[in-house]
Every structure is written in structure tokens, then in C-alpha cells.
Design an enzyme around this catalytic site. Sequence first.
Site, PDB file in Angstrom:
ATOM      1  N   GLU A 133      24.074  48.678-115.058  1.00  0.00           N
ATOM      2  CA  GLU A 133      22.809  47.942-114.898  1.00  0.00           C
ATOM      3  C   GLU A 133      21.999  47.934-116.180  1.00  0.00           C
ATOM      4  O   GLU A 133      21.354  46.933-116.509  1.00  0.00           O
ATOM      5  CB  GLU A 133      21.954  48.596-113.797  1.00  0.00           C
ATOM      6  CG  GLU A 133      22.495  48.416-112.403  1.00  0.00           C
ATOM      7  CD  GLU A 133      21.690  49.229-111.387  1.00  0.00           C
ATOM      8  OE1 GLU A 133      20.546  49.623-111.682  1.00  0.00           O
ATOM      9  OE2 GLU A 133      22.236  49.477-110.312  1.00  0.00           O
ATOM     10  N   VAL A 134      21.960  49.057-116.862  1.00  0.00           N
ATOM     11  CA  VAL A 134      21.124  49.172-118.060  1.00  0.00           C
ATOM     12  C   VAL A 134      22.044  49.237-119.287  1.00  0.00           C
ATOM     13  O   VAL A 134      22.840  50.169-119.414  1.00  0.00           O
ATOM     14  CB  VAL A 134      20.227  50.421-117.993  1.00  0.00           C
ATOM     15  CG1 VAL A 134      19.368  50.517-119.248  1.00  0.00           C
ATOM     16  CG2 VAL A 134      19.344  50.400-116.733  1.00  0.00           C
ATOM     17  N   ASN A 152      28.929  54.204-116.440  1.00  0.00           N
ATOM     18  CA  ASN A 152      29.340  52.856-116.062  1.00  0.00           C
ATOM     19  C   ASN A 152      29.312  51.963-117.299  1.00  0.00           C
ATOM     20  O   ASN A 152      28.435  52.126-118.151  1.00  0.00           O
ATOM     21  CB  ASN A 152      28.392  52.293-115.001  1.00  0.00           C
ATOM     22  CG  ASN A 152      28.388  53.135-113.732  1.00  0.00           C
ATOM     23  OD1 ASN A 152      29.444  53.517-113.240  1.00  0.00           O
ATOM     24  ND2 ASN A 152      27.212  53.439-113.218  1.00  0.00           N
ATOM     25  N   ASP A 200      16.623  60.376-113.176  1.00  0.00           N
ATOM     26  CA  ASP A 200      16.819  59.004-112.707  1.00  0.00           C
ATOM     27  C   ASP A 200      15.687  58.632-111.749  1.00  0.00           C
ATOM     28  O   ASP A 200      15.285  59.435-110.899  1.00  0.00           O
ATOM     29  CB  ASP A 200      18.176  58.877-112.001  1.00  0.00           C
ATOM     30  CG  ASP A 200      18.596  57.428-111.825  1.00  0.00           C
ATOM     31  OD1 ASP A 200      19.566  57.005-112.467  1.00  0.00           O
ATOM     32  OD2 ASP A 200      17.929  56.695-111.033  1.00  0.00           O
ATOM     33  N   ILE A 201      15.185  57.425-111.874  1.00  0.00           N
ATOM     34  CA  ILE A 201      14.052  56.981-111.055  1.00  0.00           C
ATOM     35  C   ILE A 201      14.457  56.797-109.588  1.00  0.00           C
ATOM     36  O   ILE A 201      13.602  56.824-108.697  1.00  0.00           O
ATOM     37  CB  ILE A 201      13.473  55.662-111.635  1.00  0.00           C
ATOM     38  CG1 ILE A 201      12.032  55.475-111.194  1.00  0.00           C
ATOM     39  CG2 ILE A 201      14.333  54.466-111.263  1.00  0.00           C
ATOM     40  CD1 ILE A 201      11.297  54.402-111.990  1.00  0.00           C
ATOM     41  N   HIS A 238      25.319  59.735-116.355  1.00  0.00           N
ATOM     42  CA  HIS A 238      24.683  60.273-115.156  1.00  0.00           C
ATOM     43  C   HIS A 238      25.235  61.681-114.935  1.00  0.00           C
ATOM     44  O   HIS A 238      26.464  61.863-114.881  1.00  0.00           O
ATOM     45  CB  HIS A 238      25.046  59.450-113.918  1.00  0.00           C
ATOM     46  CG  HIS A 238      24.617  58.017-113.939  1.00  0.00           C
ATOM     47  ND1 HIS A 238      23.579  57.539-113.172  1.00  0.00           N
ATOM     48  CD2 HIS A 238      25.108  56.935-114.609  1.00  0.00           C
ATOM     49  CE1 HIS A 238      23.442  56.231-113.354  1.00  0.00           C
ATOM     50  NE2 HIS A 238      24.370  55.835-114.229  1.00  0.00           N
ATOM     51  N   HIS A 275      24.454  55.572-121.221  1.00  0.00           N
ATOM     52  CA  HIS A 275      23.878  56.728-120.537  1.00  0.00           C
ATOM     53  C   HIS A 275      24.944  57.404-119.706  1.00  0.00           C
ATOM     54  O   HIS A 275      25.834  56.746-119.158  1.00  0.00           O
ATOM     55  CB  HIS A 275      22.694  56.330-119.648  1.00  0.00           C
ATOM     56  CG  HIS A 275      22.963  55.193-118.720  1.00  0.00           C
ATOM     57  ND1 HIS A 275      23.001  53.871-119.136  1.00  0.00           N
ATOM     58  CD2 HIS A 275      23.228  55.170-117.388  1.00  0.00           C
ATOM     59  CE1 HIS A 275      23.259  53.088-118.098  1.00  0.00           C
ATOM     60  NE2 HIS A 275      23.409  53.855-117.025  1.00  0.00           N
TER      61      HIS A 275
HETATM   62  P1  AMP Z   1      23.825  52.122-114.415  1.00  0.00           P
HETATM   63  O1  AMP Z   1      24.140  51.333-113.193  1.00  0.00           O
HETATM   64  O2  AMP Z   1      24.901  53.118-114.750  1.00  0.00           O
HETATM   65  O3  AMP Z   1      23.453  51.241-115.590  1.00  0.00           O
HETATM   66  O4  AMP Z   1      22.576  53.023-114.045  1.00  0.00           O
HETATM   67  C1  AMP Z   1      21.264  52.744-114.395  1.00  0.00           C
HETATM   68  C2  AMP Z   1      20.409  53.816-113.783  1.00  0.00           C
HETATM   69  O5  AMP Z   1      19.140  53.763-114.392  1.00  0.00           O
HETATM   70  C3  AMP Z   1      20.194  53.694-112.285  1.00  0.00           C
HETATM   71  O6  AMP Z   1      20.655  54.870-111.628  1.00  0.00           O
HETATM   72  C4  AMP Z   1      18.679  53.511-112.144  1.00  0.00           C
HETATM   73  O7  AMP Z   1      18.140  54.147-111.021  1.00  0.00           O
HETATM   74  C5  AMP Z   1      18.197  54.137-113.445  1.00  0.00           C
HETATM   75  N1  AMP Z   1      16.890  53.667-113.927  1.00  0.00           N
HETATM   76  C6  AMP Z   1      16.469  52.385-114.070  1.00  0.00           C
HETATM   77  N2  AMP Z   1      15.233  52.349-114.578  1.00  0.00           N
HETATM   78  C7  AMP Z   1      14.853  53.633-114.773  1.00  0.00           C
HETATM   79  C8  AMP Z   1      13.670  54.248-115.276  1.00  0.00           C
HETATM   80  N3  AMP Z   1      12.619  53.534-115.697  1.00  0.00           N
HETATM   81  N4  AMP Z   1      13.640  55.602-115.336  1.00  0.00           N
HETATM   82  C9  AMP Z   1      14.691  56.331-114.912  1.00  0.00           C
HETATM   83  N5  AMP Z   1      15.830  55.809-114.442  1.00  0.00           N
HETATM   84  C10 AMP Z   1      15.918  54.477-114.362  1.00  0.00           C
END
Ligand code: AMP
Length: 124
Positions: free
Chosen positions: A102-103, A94, A35-36, A109, A107
Site C-alpha cells: 500500500e505504501v 510487501n 502501525d496505525i 512489518h 517497510h
Molecule cells: P503495506 O500494505 O505493506 O504497504 O502496509 C502499509 C501499512 O502502513 C499498513 O499496515 C497501514 O496500516 C500502515 N499505515 C498507513 N498509514 C500509516 C500511518 N500514518 N502511521 C502508521 N502506519 C500507517
Amino acid sequence: MPKTYDPTNIFARILRGEIPNKTVLETPHSLAFHDINPLAPVHVLVIPKGAYVDFDDFARNATDAEIVDFNRACAKVCEVTGCSPGEGYRAITNAGAHGMQEVPHYHLHILGGRVLGRMIARAD
Ligand code: AMP
């Protein structure tokens, strides 16, 4: 009603090689990377290579091969990060607005390397 997958999301771009990632492992159907913005000493994201929006989309629509591959990849991440066997970890996913996803690419975690506290804060 199937969920609409947005192919411009950041994990889709990682899968297409458009932006870099710190890969932990790759399998035929899955990718694991750091994770970034890590929230623990171990914070790895495991994603399927297929276009699935969230956990239930994946569980409902992925092939058996994709589901097995994904779960085996998660187990391998637990192993190579030293979380299991070890002191343990938390696996979180999530989904949607209430899950504060968010994405919009499924995925998981995998967090570890310290005591992680209670699972979720009480609302009251
Ligand atoms: P979520 O809120 O479960 O969708 O988590 C999205 C996660 O993606 C967050 O923990 C971010 O820090 C992570 N994230 C966003 N962009 C990147 C990226 N380019 N590389 C790695 N992790 C990312």
C-alpha cells in the site's frame, strides 16, 4: 530500470515531520513506529530514512551502513517489544501489486504478541 520513488507517500511525510507517528525507536538511518491499524498486539513498522520503494530496491541500492543500521534497528524492535527473546514474531514485507504493497516506501512489518497463524492462505 530503477524504480521511481514517490516523495508524497505517507512514510516520506512522516520522515519529513509533516504527520505524527508513534515512534518506537530512531537510529541514524532508520525509524520504527507503531502501525496505525495494528493487526496484532505488536505491530511495528521499520523503515529506512532513505528513499527506497521496496525490499529489493533497498537491498540493491542502499549503502552498507544503511543496511546494517536497518537490520540492527529491526533486532532492537524485536527486543524492546518483548518478541525476542520471547514467544517470537513474524517479519513481513510487501512489494508491488502482487505483494499488495500500500505504501511505496520500503517497510518491514514486525508482528507479535499472539500466535499469528499460517504464513499465507492457499490459493486453492
Ligand atoms: P503495506 O500494505 O505493506 O504497504 O502496509 C502499509 C501499512 O502502513 C499498513 O499496515 C497501514 O496500516 C500502515 N499505515 C498507513 N498509514 C500509516 C500511518 N500514518 N502511521 C502508521 N502506519 C500507517
